[in-house]
Scaffold this motif. Structure first.
Motif: not given
Length: 182
Positions: A131-149
């Motif tokens: 998440l840090i390397s892809t600069r997805q650091l907003a709460a929504g982006a973090i949760v979206f990535r968690i859900l996808k994983v």
């Protein structure tokens, strides 16, 4: 009536409430439980349990935080379900929703920043680094990535549920044949 402040004096009460609300976020001390590594077949269930567990903690950041979290989750889950139902190629074009759809005020933007830092500290290191390397650091982006994983409600979780039901269904006739002593 002195109007040297350019009309700003009329909103002083609302502004000071807003500033108090923003300031109250600074003193909040919350630690989220760690999200376990993405391993095993129960990852979707683990993810759902973790999200249920962190909701009241994040909702306690300040008044209005629970409403903000629920609204953000609704937006993110709607997009996640689109992603979940899409084919492999279509999934590539489905991105996290813009955070402006649920971060409409300065207070909500501060809640997002605070939640983002709390979420990052609770993640497994590999997911956090991604998440840090892809600069997805907003709460929504973090949760979206968690859900996808972790994919709660995804194909693997549905297959596991179907397999468990099939085993139970196959056992049912055998259980009916067993004698019962009363």
């Amino acid at each position: 009536m002195d109007n040297r402040d350019g009309g700003q004096g009329r909103h002083e009460g609302a502004g000071s409430v807003l500033e108090k609300e923003v300031g109250s976020l600074r003193s909040t001390s919350i630690q989220l439980p760690s999200l376990p590594q993405h391993t095993g077949k129960d990852t979707g269930l683990v993810c759902g349990d973790w999200l249920a567990q962190i909701r009241p903690l994040l909702g306690d950041m300040t008044s209005g935080a629970l409403e903000w979290w629920d609204e953000m989750m609704e937006v993110i889950l709607r997009r996640y379900h689109q992603w979940l139902e899409a084919g492999p190629l279509a999934r590539l074009s489905i991105e996290v929703p813009e955070d402006s759809s649920y971060n409409r005020t300065r207070v909500r933007q501060r809640m997002d920043l605070r939640a983002s830092s709390l979420l990052l500290t609770a993640l497994p290191s590999n997911l956090k680094e991604e998440l840090i390397s892809t600069r997805q650091l907003a709460a929504g982006a973090i949760v979206f990535r968690i859900l996808k994983v972790y994919q709660p409600g995804g194909a693997a979780e549905r297959a596991d549920t179907l397999a468990a039901l099939t085993v139970q269904f196959r056992r049912a006739p055998k259980m009916l044949e067993m004698p019962v002593n009363v």
